[in-house]
Scaffold this motif. Structure first.
Motif, PDB file in Angstrom:
ATOM      1  N   GLU A 230       0.616  -8.714 -11.936  1.00  0.00           N
ATOM      2  CA  GLU A 230       0.519  -6.922 -11.504  1.00  0.00           C
ATOM      3  C   GLU A 230      -0.337  -6.334 -12.371  1.00  0.00           C
ATOM      4  O   GLU A 230      -1.035  -5.508 -12.516  1.00  0.00           O
ATOM      5  CB  GLU A 230       1.803  -7.039 -10.550  1.00  0.00           C
TER       6      GLU A 230
ATOM      7  N   HIS B 113       2.486   1.675  -3.575  1.00  0.00           N
ATOM      8  CA  HIS B 113       1.452   1.475  -5.162  1.00  0.00           C
ATOM      9  C   HIS B 113       1.759  -0.015  -6.121  1.00  0.00           C
ATOM     10  O   HIS B 113       2.251   0.580  -6.780  1.00  0.00           O
ATOM     11  CB  HIS B 113       1.871   3.051  -5.406  1.00  0.00           C
TER      12      HIS B 113
ATOM     13  N   ILE C 127      -4.437  -7.382 -12.738  1.00  0.00           N
ATOM     14  CA  ILE C 127      -4.750  -6.419 -11.826  1.00  0.00           C
ATOM     15  C   ILE C 127      -4.613  -5.125 -11.931  1.00  0.00           C
ATOM     16  O   ILE C 127      -6.740  -4.766 -11.545  1.00  0.00           O
ATOM     17  CB  ILE C 127      -4.103  -7.456 -10.639  1.00  0.00           C
ATOM     18  N   PHE C 128      -3.838  -4.366 -12.205  1.00  0.00           N
ATOM     19  CA  PHE C 128      -4.288  -3.167 -12.133  1.00  0.00           C
ATOM     20  C   PHE C 128      -4.966  -3.022 -13.162  1.00  0.00           C
ATOM     21  O   PHE C 128      -5.577  -1.439 -12.992  1.00  0.00           O
ATOM     22  CB  PHE C 128      -2.668  -2.489 -12.366  1.00  0.00           C
TER      23      PHE C 128
ATOM     24  N   TRP D  63       0.962  -1.072  -0.062  1.00  0.00           N
ATOM     25  CA  TRP D  63       0.044  -0.399   0.144  1.00  0.00           C
ATOM     26  C   TRP D  63       1.272   1.155   0.046  1.00  0.00           C
ATOM     27  O   TRP D  63       0.261   2.223  -0.591  1.00  0.00           O
ATOM     28  CB  TRP D  63      -1.075   0.356   0.931  1.00  0.00           C
TER      29      TRP D  63
ATOM     30  N   LEU E  27     -12.900  -1.241 -14.183  1.00  0.00           N
ATOM     31  CA  LEU E  27     -13.649  -0.973 -12.826  1.00  0.00           C
ATOM     32  C   LEU E  27     -14.249   0.219 -12.820  1.00  0.00           C
ATOM     33  O   LEU E  27     -15.022   0.664 -12.158  1.00  0.00           O
ATOM     34  CB  LEU E  27     -13.220  -2.202 -11.579  1.00  0.00           C
ATOM     35  N   ARG E  28     -13.147   1.170 -12.381  1.00  0.00           N
ATOM     36  CA  ARG E  28     -13.549   2.498 -11.968  1.00  0.00           C
ATOM     37  C   ARG E  28     -14.373   3.375 -12.887  1.00  0.00           C
ATOM     38  O   ARG E  28     -15.109   4.039 -12.852  1.00  0.00           O
ATOM     39  CB  ARG E  28     -11.946   3.407 -11.680  1.00  0.00           C
TER      40      ARG E  28
ATOM     41  N   LEU F 232      -7.947  -4.101 -14.510  1.00  0.00           N
ATOM     42  CA  LEU F 232      -8.390  -4.866 -14.657  1.00  0.00           C
ATOM     43  C   LEU F 232      -9.406  -3.783 -12.905  1.00  0.00           C
ATOM     44  O   LEU F 232     -10.411  -3.233 -13.213  1.00  0.00           O
ATOM     45  CB  LEU F 232      -9.293  -5.767 -13.345  1.00  0.00           C
ATOM     46  N   ARG F 233      -8.423  -3.639 -12.599  1.00  0.00           N
ATOM     47  CA  ARG F 233      -9.708  -2.432 -11.113  1.00  0.00           C
ATOM     48  C   ARG F 233      -9.430  -1.074 -11.943  1.00  0.00           C
ATOM     49  O   ARG F 233     -10.163  -0.025 -12.280  1.00  0.00           O
ATOM     50  CB  ARG F 233      -7.731  -1.886 -10.261  1.00  0.00           C
ATOM     51  N   ASP F 234      -8.739  -0.950 -13.060  1.00  0.00           N
ATOM     52  CA  ASP F 234      -8.814   0.623 -13.603  1.00  0.00           C
ATOM     53  C   ASP F 234     -10.005  -0.093 -14.517  1.00  0.00           C
ATOM     54  O   ASP F 234     -10.634   1.779 -14.717  1.00  0.00           O
ATOM     55  CB  ASP F 234      -7.622   0.773 -14.737  1.00  0.00           C
TER      56      ASP F 234
END
Length: 334
Positions: free
Chosen positions: A239, A111, A242-243, A108, A249-250, A245-247
């Motif tokens: 990594e 990042h 995953i990032f 965390w 979803l955002r 997918l996060r972007d």
């Protein structure tokens, strides 16, 4: 007089941690160098030598029985309580939770998911390799031994190699593997070696493992740590996925949360009028302009001016409208 507050050691630690609020520009990722490859090959050869020495019931098996008959837990019974707690440092559940909490905080802060992904890959390799070796060789422990002097292999046991020792090597050694500076890597390597050595000897003291189990557990854990650089490209790709997918979803949440825009008026295309059509009175719009009064149009002379107080002219009954014929007036005189 103004006095400055003396910073405590905890304040200095947090001040140093605040210097790294973002992901470092260059993360030192260990590579599979020649030195590491040579060390991996030597450890693999040591692993095979331990297995072979136990299979052929060599001097190592005789040493196992001698240590078991020595019964360390009876020779040094005063440290039994301490060893019972210390051996927990090799149990997979508690150590994985502690190390994952620390690496999660570090992920965390920086990042990046690399610390957590490296821990996950190492634990996965540990479970697969050590678990497969345990089940395939099936060695019984000292408390369940059946024949004095035998290697107790392929009898349905699951203690060869030592899972506590291999787990201690991997979980504490991953801290040294992920260290950001060479000095920290050296100190953490020494600390993890001493911790895993103590865990292995604790299992021998308690009589739950043979000495050869501990030696093979050290080799198994070290092989996993040495092989981790081969999995660094896989960790980097995971990594990135995953990032990504996060972007997405955002972006999807941001798209559904937007307020709908006001309707846009469509401009009306006006057709240019022809000069010939303007001449005809029927080509004009039948709707009268707003500033004209409804009804038939009358001449100004026929309209009586009206004011709020009434008409300005007195009523005249003998006034006639223009354009009408009137009868001759009678001539009066005298």
């Amino acid at each position: 007089m103004r006095t400055e507050r003396n910073l405590t050691r905890l304040d200095r630690v947090f001040a140093r941690l605040d210097r790294e609020p973002e992901r470092p520009a260059h993360i030192d990722v260990p590579r599979m160098s020649r030195h590491r490859v040579a060390l991996f090959a030597a450890t693999l050869a040591f692993y095979g030598a331990i297995v072979w020495a136990v299979v052929i019931t060599s001097w190592l098996v005789r040493l196992d029985w001698q240590v078991m008959f020595f019964r360390p837990y009876q020779q040094w019974s005063e440290i039994h309580a301490f060893v019972d707690y210390y051996v927990v440092l090799g149990q997979r559940g508690p150590t994985a939770v502690m190390i994952a909490a620390w690496l999660g905080w570090r992920s965390w802060r920086q990042h990046t998911l690399r610390p957590l992904l490296a821990l996950g890959v190492s634990l996965l390799l540990l479970n697969v390799t050590v678990g497969a070796a345990k089940l395939s060789m099936g060695r019984l422990g000292p408390h369940y031994a059946t024949t004095v002097g035998s290697n107790e292999m392929w009898l349905g046991g699951d203690i060869f190699p030592s899972g506590h020792t291999a787990n201690a090597v991997v979980t504490w050694g991953i801290l040294a593997y992920l260290a950001s500076t060479p000095a920290a890597r050296r100190w953490l390597s020494a600390l993890s070696a001493v911790t895993s050595l103590g865990v292995g000897l604790s299992t021998v003291y308690l009589g739950t493992h043979w000495l050869s189990d501990v030696l093979l557990g050290w080799a198994a854990g070290l092989l996993i740590l040495l092989a981790l650089p081969w999995f660094e490209p896989l960790i980097a790709r995971a990594e990135a996925v995953i990032f990504g997918l996060r972007d997405r979803l955002r972006a999807r949440r941001a798209g559904t949360a937007t307020v709908p825009a006001a309707p846009v008026e469509v401009p009306v295309r006006v057709k240019p009028r022809d000069s010939a059509q303007d001449v005809s009175p029927t080509a004009r719009s039948p709707r009268a302009p707003v500033h004209l009064a409804p009804g038939p149009h009358t001449a100004r002379s026929e309209r009586t001016p009206v004011t709020p107080a009434g008409s300005r002219r007195p009523p005249q009954t003998d006034r006639v409208t223009r354009g009408t014929t009137t009868s001759a007036r009678p001539v009066t005189g005298g």
